[in-house]
Design an enzyme around this catalytic site. Structure first.
Site, mmCIF file in Angstrom:
data_model
loop_
_atom_site.group_PDB
_atom_site.id
_atom_site.type_symbol
_atom_site.label_atom_id
_atom_site.label_comp_id
_atom_site.label_asym_id
_atom_site.label_seq_id
_atom_site.Cartn_x
_atom_site.Cartn_y
_atom_site.Cartn_z
ATOM 1 N N LYS A 13 7.706 -25.911 -22.394
ATOM 2 C CA LYS A 13 9.100 -26.169 -21.579
ATOM 3 C C LYS A 13 8.617 -27.133 -20.540
ATOM 4 O O LYS A 13 9.231 -27.953 -20.048
ATOM 5 C CB LYS A 13 9.021 -24.856 -20.638
ATOM 6 N N ARG A 88 14.695 -16.379 -15.171
ATOM 7 C CA ARG A 88 14.287 -15.615 -15.632
ATOM 8 C C ARG A 88 14.136 -14.242 -15.670
ATOM 9 O O ARG A 88 13.833 -13.027 -15.962
ATOM 10 C CB ARG A 88 12.799 -15.528 -14.949
ATOM 11 N N ARG A 127 -6.970 -23.372 -22.467
ATOM 12 C CA ARG A 127 -5.952 -25.145 -21.289
ATOM 13 C C ARG A 127 -7.205 -24.702 -20.134
ATOM 14 O O ARG A 127 -7.023 -23.901 -19.338
ATOM 15 C CB ARG A 127 -4.496 -24.578 -20.934
ATOM 16 N N ARG A 160 -6.539 -21.603 -15.097
ATOM 17 C CA ARG A 160 -5.350 -20.801 -13.695
ATOM 18 C C ARG A 160 -5.569 -19.949 -14.023
ATOM 19 O O ARG A 160 -5.523 -19.486 -15.300
ATOM 20 C CB ARG A 160 -4.039 -21.736 -14.792
ATOM 21 N N ARG A 171 1.885 -11.912 -18.757
ATOM 22 C CA ARG A 171 3.300 -12.035 -18.483
ATOM 23 C C ARG A 171 4.204 -12.296 -20.099
ATOM 24 O O ARG A 171 5.156 -13.045 -20.299
ATOM 25 C CB ARG A 171 2.576 -13.566 -18.567
HETATM 26 P P1 AMP Z 1 4.953 -20.195 -14.843
HETATM 27 O O1 AMP Z 1 4.234 -21.564 -14.831
HETATM 28 O O2 AMP Z 1 6.402 -20.792 -15.279
HETATM 29 O O3 AMP Z 1 4.728 -19.739 -16.101
HETATM 30 O O4 AMP Z 1 4.998 -19.089 -13.652
HETATM 31 C C1 AMP Z 1 3.626 -19.291 -12.753
HETATM 32 C C2 AMP Z 1 4.129 -17.911 -12.525
HETATM 33 O O5 AMP Z 1 5.631 -17.500 -11.088
HETATM 34 C C3 AMP Z 1 5.114 -16.344 -13.394
HETATM 35 O O6 AMP Z 1 3.928 -16.191 -13.921
HETATM 36 C C4 AMP Z 1 6.341 -15.942 -12.004
HETATM 37 O O7 AMP Z 1 4.033 -14.738 -11.095
HETATM 38 C C5 AMP Z 1 5.886 -16.751 -11.460
HETATM 39 N N1 AMP Z 1 7.374 -16.932 -11.225
HETATM 40 C C6 AMP Z 1 7.702 -18.643 -11.800
HETATM 41 N N2 AMP Z 1 9.235 -18.524 -12.029
HETATM 42 C C7 AMP Z 1 9.339 -17.329 -11.633
HETATM 43 C C8 AMP Z 1 10.949 -17.045 -11.740
HETATM 44 N N3 AMP Z 1 12.427 -17.640 -12.203
HETATM 45 N N4 AMP Z 1 11.275 -15.567 -11.775
HETATM 46 C C9 AMP Z 1 9.897 -14.897 -10.894
HETATM 47 N N5 AMP Z 1 8.724 -15.090 -10.657
HETATM 48 C C10 AMP Z 1 8.796 -16.269 -11.820
#
Ligand code: AMP
Length: 214
Positions: A13, A88, A127, A160, A171
């Site tokens: 994404k 989400r 990664r 990370r 996740r």
């Molecule tokens: P990402 O980099 O988009 O995978 O986001 C990393 C982490 O941030 C996720 O595993 C969640 O803990 C939190 N996060 C990001 N976007 C959201 C969202 N829309 N709703 C809730 N938690 C989020």
């Protein structure tokens, strides 16, 4: 044009978002990036989010909705925005629709980038990032010359915390339980488009552009 990119973690994404924003002149709003910046800045929001993020579970809806609406509001007068990683949950999707409606705004396209769990697991757990200059490597697709060390500055690469295998598993479980229903929500409203995310970044970009133009 206002767009949402859906898809599991590791679907690409972020990569597609950057390309789409260049092509259509959109403002890129990644909830994950915004949260990581809040953590880096040691803000109250960053402090509240960190434990959820490190465990690979979702940050509470009210915190995320308030944070994203603050950023979306700043797009007033622009050519549109692209949301990456948000919404989400169905609660977030409903909350977003309501708040956009209050401003007379709407979503034009929601693009779901589909990739199988085994493939995203391989992408995420391989990664590695240079903590000094931010360069990203992948142990299978773009490995550094010497394992674990940045080609540019010699710094030890880090992973990370949420890309560690057990957190990636969590996740993905969270994605299937909480985010898959968001697809149905948008399908019912006639804005969902699906793109196969299994190809190269160029192939996926071409498909994504095409479905946004239709
Ligand atoms: P990402 O980099 O988009 O995978 O986001 C990393 C982490 O941030 C996720 O595993 C969640 O803990 C939190 N996060 C990001 N976007 C959201 C969202 N829309 N709703 C809730 N938690 C989020």
């Amino acid at each position: 044009m206002n767009v949402v990119l859906l898809g599991p973690p590791g679907a690409g994404k972020g990569t597609q978002a950057v390309r789409m924003c260049e092509v259509f002149g959109l403002k890129h709003l990644s909830s994950g990036d915004i949260l990581r910046a809040e953590r880096k800045a040691h803000s109250e929001l960053g402090r509240q989010a960190q434990d959820y993020m490190d465990r690979g579970v979702l940050v509470p809806d009210d915190l995320i909705l308030a944070m994203m609406m603050e950023h979306i509001s700043r797009c007033e007068g622009g050519t549109g925005f692209l949301l990456d990683g948000f919404p989400r949950t169905v609660v977030q999707a409903r909350g977003l629709d309501e708040r956009l409606g209050e401003r007379g705004w709407k979503l034009d396209a929601v693009v779901d980038i589909t990739v199988a769990d085994e493939e995203v697991t391989k992408r995420l757990t391989g990664r590695w990032t240079c903590p000094k200059d931010g360069r990203i490597y992948h142990e299978l697709f773009s490995a550094p010359a010497k394992a674990g060390v940045c080609d540019d500055c010699g710094e030890a690469l880090t992973r990370r915390k949420d890309d560690e295998p057990d957190v990636v598993g969590q996740r993905l479980r969270t994605y299937h339980a909480e985010t898959e229903p968001v697809k149905t929500y948008y399908e019912d409203r006639g804005v969902l488009r699906t793109v196969d995310g299994g190809g190269t970044a160029d192939e996926v970009a071409a498909l994504t552009k095409e479905v946004c133009r239709t």
